[in-house]
Design an enzyme around this catalytic site. Structure first.
Site, short mmCIF file in Angstrom:
data_model
loop_
_atom_site.label_atom_id
_atom_site.label_comp_id
_atom_site.label_asym_id
_atom_site.label_seq_id
_atom_site.Cartn_x
_atom_site.Cartn_y
_atom_site.Cartn_z
N ASN A 196 0.88 -1.17 0.00
CA ASN A 196 0.00 0.00 0.00
C ASN A 196 0.92 1.22 0.00
O ASN A 196 1.50 1.57 1.03
CB ASN A 196 -0.88 -0.06 1.26
CG ASN A 196 -1.88 1.08 1.30
OD1 ASN A 196 -1.88 1.96 0.44
ND2 ASN A 196 -2.73 1.08 2.30
N ARG A 248 -2.52 -1.99 -3.57
CA ARG A 248 -3.74 -1.23 -3.33
C ARG A 248 -3.70 0.00 -4.25
O ARG A 248 -2.76 0.79 -4.18
CB ARG A 248 -3.79 -0.78 -1.88
CG ARG A 248 -5.04 -0.02 -1.63
CD ARG A 248 -5.07 0.50 -0.22
NE ARG A 248 -6.43 0.89 0.07
CZ ARG A 248 -6.90 1.01 1.29
NH1 ARG A 248 -6.14 0.74 2.31
NH2 ARG A 248 -8.13 1.38 1.48
N HIS A 267 -12.95 2.84 -0.12
CA HIS A 267 -12.96 1.80 0.93
C HIS A 267 -13.63 0.52 0.44
O HIS A 267 -14.17 -0.25 1.24
CB HIS A 267 -13.71 2.27 2.20
CG HIS A 267 -13.12 3.45 2.90
ND1 HIS A 267 -13.89 4.47 3.42
CD2 HIS A 267 -11.84 3.77 3.17
CE1 HIS A 267 -13.12 5.37 3.98
NE2 HIS A 267 -11.86 4.98 3.84
N ARG A 320 -11.96 15.66 7.55
CA ARG A 320 -12.74 15.98 6.34
C ARG A 320 -14.17 16.33 6.70
O ARG A 320 -14.72 15.78 7.66
CB ARG A 320 -12.70 14.80 5.37
CG ARG A 320 -11.32 14.60 4.78
CD ARG A 320 -11.27 13.40 3.89
NE ARG A 320 -10.42 12.34 4.41
CZ ARG A 320 -10.50 11.07 4.08
NH1 ARG A 320 -11.40 10.67 3.20
NH2 ARG A 320 -9.69 10.18 4.60
N GLU A 367 -8.48 -5.12 4.92
CA GLU A 367 -8.37 -4.78 3.49
C GLU A 367 -7.18 -5.51 2.85
O GLU A 367 -7.25 -5.93 1.70
CB GLU A 367 -8.21 -3.27 3.34
CG GLU A 367 -9.51 -2.54 3.70
CD GLU A 367 -9.30 -1.09 4.12
OE1 GLU A 367 -8.61 -0.85 5.13
OE2 GLU A 367 -9.84 -0.21 3.44
#
Ligand code: AMP
Length: 398
Positions: free
Chosen positions: A7, A90, A179, A240, A383
């Site tokens: 990743n 990823r 996601h 965010r 993940e």
């Protein structure tokens, strides 16, 4: 079969090496400050960590160090690089081109490059990982796993924005959401736990972490999801903003500066930190709220309310819900968020078991009352394992 999952961020690289027969993690680590002063690698095997500090000019050098560590007699987990069956990468944005993971080819690299305008911070970094791996180990199978892929089943009514259609046709402006690996993993696992085929279930997956998204998963497929073309909409996040009116953006640009400054505000200075003024970490915000900090309480209430609104609206979209699944840092660990979110959803058949919820952290569990029509569950996300499974499947030619 051994699979390495990478990743890559612009100055970082996370890795995990899996033994796929048992799905065990053999070793993992994090390379930080690539290309900067003070670069270092933290490598972990059997819960023992080694830290290496040295100059790491680029991702190719970072990968060389990772492979050295994986081959190391003491801290490594490979005797030879030939043991690696595939490397899973990823990739944040696959645009509309990918609805599942694929073997990396020159054409795939071009497609990932074409999505750079949609993810200018992430896709270039993800590509660096692919290039570094192909430079270092030219023979290995590389697999691209996209955060957007799972959501490609959303119907147009979920992904088209209410602006002139030509912006979708010409500029690919639409909802993609992210996601995807997490929503796919936890919804599939929830179906297993419930002992029913995913194709028969309506599941609302709540990935609540520093970044958050909620997805309506109908019959195993994403039919709506709260992130958008970018990563600010939906739930109030650590830094965010979550859903806001477009007028707010226009007002901020007009009154307070250029688009880059406003982007910085909406991505890095909003959410929990922006509203509370305390922290982007929910633990700090909850602590401050307990001590009577009104803005911290407001931020935490806003987070829970935004999750609740999405759950109810996605139940409406699917015509009901069989399960609500909480995952990621907040979803897996915060019993207070799970309690606040589910309180008030009794009208749609949600009944939390306070005893099962209280104190539950990072563990798989059904936390609804036995007679709850909608099951409420905690399913820790993974993940990396999802990427490793896809890489295995592709390496096996399936
Ligand atoms: P993630 O991005 O999935 O790693 O989630 C990170 C967020 O999870 C942190 O910012 C924390 O706000 C939250 N978190 C982790 N542990 C807890 C906890 N015990 N209680 C509340 N929030 C937590």
């Amino acid at each position: 079969m051994k699979i390495l999952v990478l990743n890559c961020g612009s100055s970082s690289l996370k890795y995990q090496l899996f033994e796929m027969d048992t799905e065990a993690v053999l070793a993992k680590g994090l390379v930080e400050r690539i290309g900067l002063a003070g670069a270092c690698v933290k490598h972990t095997k059997d819960n023992k960590s080694t830290v290496r500090e040295e100059e790491i000019a680029d991702h190719t050098k970072a990968i060389k160090i990772v492979l050295e560590l994986l081959l190391d007699r003491e801290v490594g987990a490979l005797k030879s690089l030939d043991e690696l069956s595939a490397v899973g990468h990823r990739i944040v944005h696959g645009g509309e081109n990918y609805s599942k993971s694929v073997k990396v080819t020159d054409a795939v690299i071009k497609e990932i490059e074409s999505c750079v305008p949609l993810a200018p911070l992430h896709n270039p970094a993800n590509l660096m990982g692919i290039h570094a791996m192909t430079n270092t180990l030219p023979g290995v199978t590389n697999v691209a796993a996209f955060d957007t892929a799972f959501h490609q089943t959303m119907p147009p009514k979920a992904y088209i924005y209410g602006i002139p259609y030509e912006y979708y046709e010409n500029d690919k402006v639409r909802r993609y959401s992210f996601h995807g690996m997490s929503h796919a993993f936890v919804s599939a696992r929830a179906a297993e736990i419930l002992g029913k085929p995913a194709s028969s279930l309506k599941i609302i997956t709540c990935h609540l972490g520093n970044g958050s998204s909620i997805t309506a998963v109908d019959g195993g497929k994403s039919v709506d999801s709260s992130l958008g073309m970018g990563t600010t909409p939906g739930i109030l996040m650590g830094t965010r903003c979550g859903d806001i009116d477009a007028s707010v953006v226009l007002h901020l640009v007009t009154k307070h500066g250029d688009a880059a400054k406003v982007s910085d505000i909406l991505h890095k200075k909003s959410g929990l930190i922006g509203v509370s003024g305390v922290s982007s970490d929910l633990r700090d915000v909850e602590e401050a709220a307990k001590k009577g900090n009104e803005r911290a309480k407001l931020a935490s209430d806003m987070l829970c309310t935004s999750v609740k609104k999405h759950i109810a609206s996605y139940a409406a979209v699917m015509g009901g819900a069989d399960a609500i699944v909480f995952t990621a840092g907040i979803g897996e660990n915060s019993d207070s968020v799970r309690a606040a979110v589910t309180k008030g959803l009794e009208f749609m058949g949600v009944k939390l078991d306070e005893g099962k919820n209280a104190g539950l952290r990072g563990k798989e569990a059904v936390i609804s009352a036995d007679d709850s029509k909608v099951k409420v569950m905690v399913v820790p996300t993974n993940e990396e394992l999802m990427i490793a499974r896809d890489a295995k499947r592709i390496a096996e030619g399936k």
